[in-house]
Design a protein around this motif. Structure first.
Motif, short mmCIF file in Angstrom:
data_model
loop_
_atom_site.label_atom_id
_atom_site.label_comp_id
_atom_site.label_asym_id
_atom_site.label_seq_id
_atom_site.Cartn_x
_atom_site.Cartn_y
_atom_site.Cartn_z
N ASP A 149 2.15 -3.87 -12.68
CA ASP A 149 1.26 -2.75 -12.42
C ASP A 149 0.75 -2.89 -10.98
O ASP A 149 -0.09 -3.75 -10.69
CB ASP A 149 0.09 -2.75 -13.40
CG ASP A 149 -0.79 -1.52 -13.24
OD1 ASP A 149 -0.67 -0.81 -12.22
OD2 ASP A 149 -1.63 -1.28 -14.13
N LEU A 150 1.27 -2.07 -10.09
CA LEU A 150 0.94 -2.21 -8.67
C LEU A 150 -0.51 -1.87 -8.36
O LEU A 150 -1.03 -2.27 -7.32
CB LEU A 150 1.87 -1.31 -7.83
CG LEU A 150 3.34 -1.73 -7.84
CD1 LEU A 150 4.19 -0.67 -7.14
CD2 LEU A 150 3.53 -3.08 -7.18
N ALA A 151 -1.17 -1.16 -9.27
CA ALA A 151 -2.58 -0.84 -9.05
C ALA A 151 -3.43 -2.10 -9.15
O ALA A 151 -4.52 -2.18 -8.56
CB ALA A 151 -3.06 0.19 -10.07
N ARG A 152 -2.94 -3.12 -9.88
CA ARG A 152 -3.73 -4.34 -10.09
C ARG A 152 -3.11 -5.58 -9.45
O ARG A 152 -3.82 -6.49 -9.06
CB ARG A 152 -3.89 -4.61 -11.59
CG ARG A 152 -4.67 -3.54 -12.34
CD ARG A 152 -4.88 -3.92 -13.80
NE ARG A 152 -3.63 -3.97 -14.55
CZ ARG A 152 -3.04 -5.08 -14.96
NH1 ARG A 152 -3.57 -6.26 -14.66
NH2 ARG A 152 -1.93 -5.03 -15.65
N ARG A 167 2.52 1.76 -3.41
CA ARG A 167 1.60 2.28 -4.42
C ARG A 167 1.46 3.80 -4.35
O ARG A 167 1.13 4.44 -5.34
CB ARG A 167 0.23 1.62 -4.27
CG ARG A 167 0.19 0.19 -4.78
CD ARG A 167 -1.08 -0.51 -4.39
NE ARG A 167 -1.17 -1.85 -4.99
CZ ARG A 167 -1.84 -2.87 -4.47
NH1 ARG A 167 -2.52 -2.70 -3.35
NH2 ARG A 167 -1.84 -4.04 -5.07
N ARG A 168 1.71 4.36 -3.18
CA ARG A 168 1.64 5.81 -3.05
C ARG A 168 2.80 6.49 -3.77
O ARG A 168 2.72 7.68 -4.11
CB ARG A 168 1.66 6.21 -1.58
CG ARG A 168 0.47 5.71 -0.76
CD ARG A 168 0.43 6.42 0.58
NE ARG A 168 -0.51 5.79 1.50
CZ ARG A 168 -0.17 5.02 2.52
NH1 ARG A 168 1.13 4.80 2.77
NH2 ARG A 168 -1.06 4.47 3.31
N ASN A 169 3.90 5.77 -3.95
CA ASN A 169 5.10 6.36 -4.54
C ASN A 169 5.42 5.86 -5.94
O ASN A 169 6.06 6.57 -6.72
CB ASN A 169 6.31 6.05 -3.63
CG ASN A 169 6.21 6.71 -2.28
OD1 ASN A 169 6.58 7.86 -2.11
ND2 ASN A 169 5.71 5.97 -1.29
N ILE A 170 4.99 4.64 -6.27
CA ILE A 170 5.34 4.03 -7.55
C ILE A 170 4.10 3.38 -8.14
O ILE A 170 3.34 2.72 -7.43
CB ILE A 170 6.44 2.96 -7.37
CG1 ILE A 170 7.70 3.57 -6.75
CG2 ILE A 170 6.78 2.30 -8.70
CD1 ILE A 170 8.77 2.56 -6.42
N GLN A 171 3.89 3.53 -9.45
CA GLN A 171 2.76 2.91 -10.13
C GLN A 171 3.15 1.56 -10.74
O GLN A 171 2.43 0.58 -10.64
CB GLN A 171 2.20 3.82 -11.23
CG GLN A 171 1.38 4.98 -10.71
CD GLN A 171 2.24 6.03 -10.03
OE1 GLN A 171 3.25 6.47 -10.59
NE2 GLN A 171 1.88 6.41 -8.81
N ILE A 172 4.30 1.54 -11.40
CA ILE A 172 4.78 0.31 -12.05
C ILE A 172 6.21 0.04 -11.60
O ILE A 172 7.04 0.95 -11.53
CB ILE A 172 4.72 0.44 -13.59
CG1 ILE A 172 3.26 0.53 -14.05
CG2 ILE A 172 5.40 -0.74 -14.26
CD1 ILE A 172 3.09 0.70 -15.54
N THR A 197 0.83 -1.20 0.00
CA THR A 197 0.00 0.00 0.00
C THR A 197 0.87 1.25 0.00
O THR A 197 0.61 2.21 -0.75
CB THR A 197 -0.93 0.00 1.23
OG1 THR A 197 -1.80 -1.14 1.15
CG2 THR A 197 -1.76 1.27 1.27
N SER A 213 11.63 2.43 -8.95
CA SER A 213 10.70 2.55 -10.06
C SER A 213 11.33 2.08 -11.37
O SER A 213 10.70 1.41 -12.18
CB SER A 213 10.24 4.00 -10.20
OG SER A 213 9.37 4.15 -11.30
#
Length: 239
Positions: free
Chosen positions: A148-151, A132-137, A129, A221
């Motif tokens: 993809d950390l969002a998924r 995800r605040r700092n890196i997306q992928i 969690t 990242s």
């Protein structure tokens, strides 16, 4: 084994001389393009803590996204027999490597070498969690594929969970080596316990700042969490 071609990708491997237990000298072969190490029989367990740290530094200085490989066609550089994929366990950590069926040695990735030495740990849900605040992928530290950390919380290609270098474990190793260096061969100095405590505090302070550093987030990242940790160790050891 000078001039050995990497069994995984065919690139020329580079020799790295390290110290082993009981005064033994060990020469291993590194492939930087596909991030792999060839160990002759029993070389990996024979590495001293200092040599393990030296190898961390070398890996950290050359860490990159692994190049494409031909792992399924890899052959032993000694006898040319087809290498077999082997599953193993050290403590409670699973890792794998490609082994010679005739016992000449094994080929392991940088990632699985760190697993074997118990320096890789999956992230907890709380850490993911925060990530995800700092890196997306982030790139997978095992195979280099993007995650993809969002998924996802694991690599869709090799199924390795999002993992990072255990900096606390690395900190303990560095501190132990520093303390060992402080021990004299002469009668014990009464001030030695204080000097050892000071060395440990210096190491703890150096490592405490690593994961909050902007450089660490950028490298995480771009290159992955394990690579970011290794790069931080390599930089710190140069100071």
């Amino acid at each position: 084994m000078s001039g050995v071609e990497c069994p995984r990708c065919g690139a020329a491997m580079q020799e790295q001389k390290l110290d082993g237990h009981h005064g033994r000298s060990i020469v291993i072969d590194l492939c930087h393009p596909c991030q792999s190490i060839w160990f002759d029989t029993r070389e990996s367990p024979s590495l001293t803590p200092g040599s393990t740290l030296s190898l961390f530094r070398v890996i950290g200085e050359h860490i990159a996204r692994p190049a494409g490989s031909r792992a399924d066609l890899a052959k032993c550089p000694r006898c040319r027999a087809r290498l077999h994929r082997t599953q193993d366990m050290q403590r409670a950590t699973r890792f794998q490597y490609l082994s010679c069926p005739h016992g000449h040695g094994r080929l392991t990735t940088f990632f699985d070498f760190l697993r074997e030495k118990n320096f890789i740990r999956p992230l907890t849900s709380e850490q993911i969690t925060e990530l995800r605040r700092n890196i997306q992928i982030v790139n997978c530290s095992n195979c280099g594929a993007p995650i993809d950390l969002a998924r996802d919380a694991a690599c869709g290609h090799c199924r390795s969970p999002v993992s990072m270098l255990d900096m606390r474990q690395a900190e303990r190793l560095v501190a132990q080596l520093r303390e060992a260096a402080e021990r004299p061969t002469q009668p014990i100095d009464p001030a030695l316990p204080l000097e050892m405590a000071r060395a440990r505090r210096e190491v703890e302070e150096a490592f405490r700042a690593v994961e909050g550093d902007e450089t660490w987030w950028r490298e995480a990242s771009r290159s992955g969490l394990v690579a970011a940790g290794l790069n931080a160790i390599a930089r710190w050891l140069k100071t």
